[in-house]
Design a protein around this motif. Structure first.
Motif, short mmCIF file in Angstrom:
data_model
loop_
_atom_site.label_atom_id
_atom_site.label_comp_id
_atom_site.label_asym_id
_atom_site.label_seq_id
_atom_site.Cartn_x
_atom_site.Cartn_y
_atom_site.Cartn_z
N THR A 221 0.87 -1.17 0.00
CA THR A 221 0.00 0.00 0.00
C THR A 221 0.90 1.22 0.00
OG1 THR A 221 -1.75 -1.17 1.19
CG2 THR A 221 -1.82 1.24 1.22
N ILE A 222 0.92 1.95 -1.11
CA ILE A 222 1.90 3.01 -1.31
C ILE A 222 1.19 4.33 -1.56
CG2 ILE A 222 3.85 3.78 -2.72
CD1 ILE A 222 4.32 0.80 -3.40
N THR A 223 1.55 5.34 -0.77
CA THR A 223 0.99 6.68 -0.93
C THR A 223 2.14 7.64 -1.16
OG1 THR A 223 -0.82 6.15 0.59
CG2 THR A 223 -0.41 8.48 0.13
N VAL A 224 2.07 8.40 -2.25
CA VAL A 224 3.14 9.35 -2.55
C VAL A 224 2.55 10.74 -2.78
CG1 VAL A 224 4.56 7.55 -3.58
CG2 VAL A 224 3.18 8.97 -5.05
N ASP A 225 3.32 11.74 -2.37
CA ASP A 225 2.95 13.14 -2.56
C ASP A 225 4.23 13.88 -2.93
OD1 ASP A 225 1.99 15.72 -2.48
OD2 ASP A 225 0.90 15.47 -0.60
N ALA A 226 4.25 14.49 -4.11
CA ALA A 226 5.49 15.09 -4.61
C ALA A 226 5.23 16.45 -5.22
CB ALA A 226 6.16 14.19 -5.64
N VAL A 227 6.21 17.34 -5.06
CA VAL A 227 6.08 18.65 -5.72
C VAL A 227 6.29 18.51 -7.22
CG1 VAL A 227 6.78 19.93 -3.67
CG2 VAL A 227 8.53 19.20 -5.31
N ASP A 228 7.03 17.48 -7.66
CA ASP A 228 7.19 17.22 -9.09
C ASP A 228 6.61 15.85 -9.40
OD1 ASP A 228 7.89 17.84 -11.71
OD2 ASP A 228 9.92 17.07 -11.51
N ASP A 229 7.39 14.94 -9.98
CA ASP A 229 6.85 13.64 -10.38
C ASP A 229 6.62 12.74 -9.16
OD1 ASP A 229 7.11 14.55 -12.99
OD2 ASP A 229 9.10 13.67 -13.21
N GLY A 230 5.55 11.95 -9.25
CA GLY A 230 5.23 11.06 -8.14
C GLY A 230 6.13 9.85 -8.11
N ILE A 231 6.08 9.02 -9.16
CA ILE A 231 6.88 7.79 -9.26
C ILE A 231 7.53 7.77 -10.64
CG2 ILE A 231 6.85 5.28 -9.18
CD1 ILE A 231 4.33 5.42 -7.49
N ALA A 245 -1.65 5.36 -4.33
CA ALA A 245 -2.28 6.67 -4.44
C ALA A 245 -1.19 7.70 -4.69
CB ALA A 245 -3.06 7.02 -3.18
N ILE A 246 -1.36 8.51 -5.73
CA ILE A 246 -0.33 9.47 -6.13
C ILE A 246 -0.92 10.86 -6.22
CG2 ILE A 246 1.37 10.08 -7.88
CD1 ILE A 246 1.26 7.17 -8.83
N THR A 247 -0.29 11.81 -5.53
CA THR A 247 -0.59 13.23 -5.67
C THR A 247 0.70 13.90 -6.10
OG1 THR A 247 -2.26 13.13 -3.92
CG2 THR A 247 -1.44 15.31 -4.54
N SER A 248 0.67 14.63 -7.23
CA SER A 248 1.91 15.19 -7.73
C SER A 248 1.67 16.50 -8.44
CB SER A 248 2.59 14.21 -8.70
OG SER A 248 1.78 13.98 -9.84
N GLY A 249 2.68 17.38 -8.35
CA GLY A 249 2.63 18.62 -9.12
C GLY A 249 3.05 18.40 -10.55
N GLY A 250 3.95 17.44 -10.78
CA GLY A 250 4.37 17.06 -12.12
C GLY A 250 3.62 15.83 -12.57
N HIS A 251 4.25 14.99 -13.41
CA HIS A 251 3.61 13.76 -13.87
C HIS A 251 3.47 12.80 -12.70
CE1 HIS A 251 4.12 15.32 -17.82
NE2 HIS A 251 5.43 15.16 -17.86
N ALA A 252 2.36 12.08 -12.65
CA ALA A 252 2.17 11.13 -11.56
C ALA A 252 3.06 9.91 -11.73
CB ALA A 252 0.70 10.71 -11.50
N MET A 253 3.07 9.33 -12.94
CA MET A 253 3.91 8.18 -13.26
C MET A 253 4.69 8.53 -14.51
SD MET A 253 1.08 5.17 -12.62
CE MET A 253 2.29 3.89 -12.37
N LYS A 254 6.00 8.27 -14.47
CA LYS A 254 6.84 8.75 -15.57
C LYS A 254 7.99 7.79 -15.82
CE LYS A 254 9.49 12.87 -16.97
NZ LYS A 254 9.87 14.24 -16.56
N SER A 255 8.31 7.60 -17.12
CA SER A 255 9.54 6.92 -17.53
C SER A 255 10.13 7.76 -18.66
CB SER A 255 9.26 5.50 -18.00
OG SER A 255 10.46 4.82 -18.31
N ASP A 256 11.32 8.28 -18.47
CA ASP A 256 11.79 9.36 -19.35
C ASP A 256 13.09 9.08 -20.09
OD1 ASP A 256 13.30 9.39 -17.06
OD2 ASP A 256 13.09 11.53 -16.67
#
Length: 558
Positions: A221-231, A245-256
């Protein structure tokens, strides 16, 4: 060894195989009329690769990307580390504490518990595999990440069953060099998260969870809160399970990682994910979604892929977005998809700011149930589109500058159920030579209106409920035959009698309205024609030439 091919090669296949659409359509139509809708959907999905170039299944795309690392079982030989303020108890020569940090330097499994004001660092050899058991731990960094892997081969984080674990970084980092950690939970090596406990990660500086290599989430059970990307997983982000559960200012889930199309992918294979993000819900070169449930509220795209975006068996609910699903190749093979967007619901595009109407782009519906409520174009492809099965319900725009269907190339249908409703100004239909028939009509429907389609004998074939004011509808159901006559009714009253594959007459104020002399076929009476104001231009097949009218900027660049 993985079969590695670039997106360019795959997309070239799309263009070549699209030429086979006409010859394949007749067989698909025969199947859809002889079998049930479910059987037709299953068959159509398996034929996707030969019909349109869209992948037949997720494994076909997975074979083209870098294989994700496996999640290793942890050793039974565990070193216990009790964190207390700024100190640590336990360990041997492989564990040291100094200057607000605890450093692990050797392979093995380590159990962390207690509270710590600082950073736990893994700095092992590049060949070492390290296991970290979080067993009721709270780490709050005062300068930098809470947990950072600076070197190792692979690191597995296991969440002890029934425990709550908290990681939070500082809002400012003293080390801001390019290769320095930049997330509350950071890894420069392959990272895995597993176990049946809970983990809360707060990224006050940048990202919450980030790996500069691959990242696999197996459970927890993973909860993340980020000013930029979540995970974020640079090479890949694979989710096999868990409740996230993801709260993010940037992308919630990202592979770049954009080095080539074998990396930079997101593969969601299971679990439940809830996202609230200031940018995209998921952003990568390739996005794959299988047996998962994902709910997204996004300020930008719900899901964005530079290449493939494939849904096969997932439940995807996009409650809020600018554009719902966007990719160069968007393929819905199976699943339940519900999209709400302020602009396009589904957008097939290369992502260029300039016009990108090419054979590279395709939107394919082969199965599943898709519902779109769009403020802009509902179903938009800057290239081609094809539907062979499933259901596609589009509650399109009330703004006549957009359409429920907007396909720059060719849109063919050979199976499934299509209902597209919206404004009439930019309305489009499938191609006239589609294997499965379709009808279009001008109606006067409001939110809650029931729209039915019946054959020439009066047998009702299907019915739909309007979600908003609708002037134009396009309907195609299994068994519909081009050239035959059908009746469209709104709330039990006949609205139009139409011929499949052709434009139809509309029942409006003052009685049945036919074409106005001098109009080109398919054009709906508009201002200056002595009919209802604001009705504008009617449905056009995406293959129909219109030398007398300019294509709107919106349809070129959406």
């Amino acid at each position: 060894m993985n079969r590695l091919i670039t997106c360019t090669a795959l997309i070239c296949t799309v263009a070549l195989l699209s030429a086979c659409s006409d010859s394949s359509g007749a067989a698909t139509e025969q199947q859809s009329t002889e079998q049930s809708t479910e059987q037709s959907t299953e068959q159509s999905t398996e034929q996707a690769a030969t019909i349109s170039g869209a992948p037949a299944n997720l494994d076909e795309v997975r074979a083209t990307v870098k294989e994700a690392h496996s999640v290793d079982d942890l050793s039974d030989d565990v070193t216990d580390l009790l964190l207390d303020g700024s100190s640590v108890t336990g360990g041997d020569g492989s564990v040291s504490a100094a200057d607000g940090s605890v450093t692990i330097t050797a392979a093995g499994t380590y159990r962390l518990s207690g509270e710590f004001d600082g950073t736990v660092i893994v700095a092992a050899a590049d060949t070492d595999k390290v296991g970290i058991i979080l067993d009721g731990v709270e780490i709050q960094s005062v300068d930098g990440p809470a947990l950072a892997v600076t070197s190792a081969d692979e690191v597995t984080i296991s969440l002890a069953e029934g425990t709550e674990n908290v990681l939070a970084d500082s809002a400012a980092y003293s080390d801001e060099t390019d290769d320095a950690p930049n997330a509350a939970l950071f890894s420069s090596a392959d990272l895995s998260i597993t176990g049946n406990g809970s983990l809360s990660v707060t990224g006050l500086y940048n990202d919450a969870i980030a790996s500069k290599d691959g990242l696999v989430i197996e459970s927890g059970t993973i909860t993340v809160d980020a000013v930029d990307d979540g995970i974020r997983g640079k090479d890949y982000l694979v989710v096999k399970g868990g409740d996230i559960a993801i709260t993010s200012g940037g992308h919630a889930m990202k592979s770049d990682n954009a080095d080539d199309m074998t990396v930079g992918y997101i593969d969601i294979q299971g679990g439940q994910i809830v996202i609230d993000t200031g940018e995209d819900g998921a952003n990568a070169q390739t996005v794959l979604m299988a047996d998962t449930s994902v709910t997204i509220s996004a300020a930008d795209d719900g899901i964005h892929a530079d290449g493939y975006l494939v849904v096969d068996g997932a439940t995807v609910t996009i409650d809020e977005s600018y554009e719902g699903l966007e990719g160069t190749v968007v393929a819905i093979l199976d699943g339940t998809i519900d999209i709400t967007s302020s602009d396009d619901g589904i957008n097939g595009s290369t992502g260029d700011d300039v016009t990108s109407s090419t054979g590279d782009v395709i939107v394919y519906i082969g199965g599943g149930d898709t519902v779109i409520d769009a403020g802009g174009d509902g179903f938009d492809s800057n290239g081609n589109a094809e539907m062979t099965g499933g259901s596609l319900i589009i509650h399109g725009p009330t703004d006549s500058a957009n359409g429920a269907i907007d396909v720059d190339g060719t849109f063919t249908i050979s199976g499934g159920t299509l209902y597209a409703a919206g404004a009439s100004g930019m309305a489009q239909t499938p191609a006239a030579d589609s294997a499965q028939g379709w009808v279009t009509a001008i109606v006067n429907a409001t939110s809650g209106s029931t729209i039915t389609i019946a054959d020439a004998e009066g047998t009702e074939l299907d019915s739909f409920q309007a979600a908003q004011v609708s002037q134009n509808i396009v309907i195609s159901v299994p068994g519909m035959v081009t050239g035959e006559t059908y009746t469209v009714s709104v709330d039990g009253q006949q609205a139009a009698e139409v011929v499949a594959g052709q434009g139809g007459s509309a029942m409006g104020p003052g009685g049945m309205q036919g074409g106005v002399p001098g109009q080109r076929p398919g054009q709906v009476p508009g201002p200056g024609d002595g009919t209802d104001e604001g009705w504008g231009e009617g449905p056009q097949s995406p293959t129909q030439e219109d030398p007398g009218a300019e294509e709107s900027a919106d349809s070129e660049t959406a």
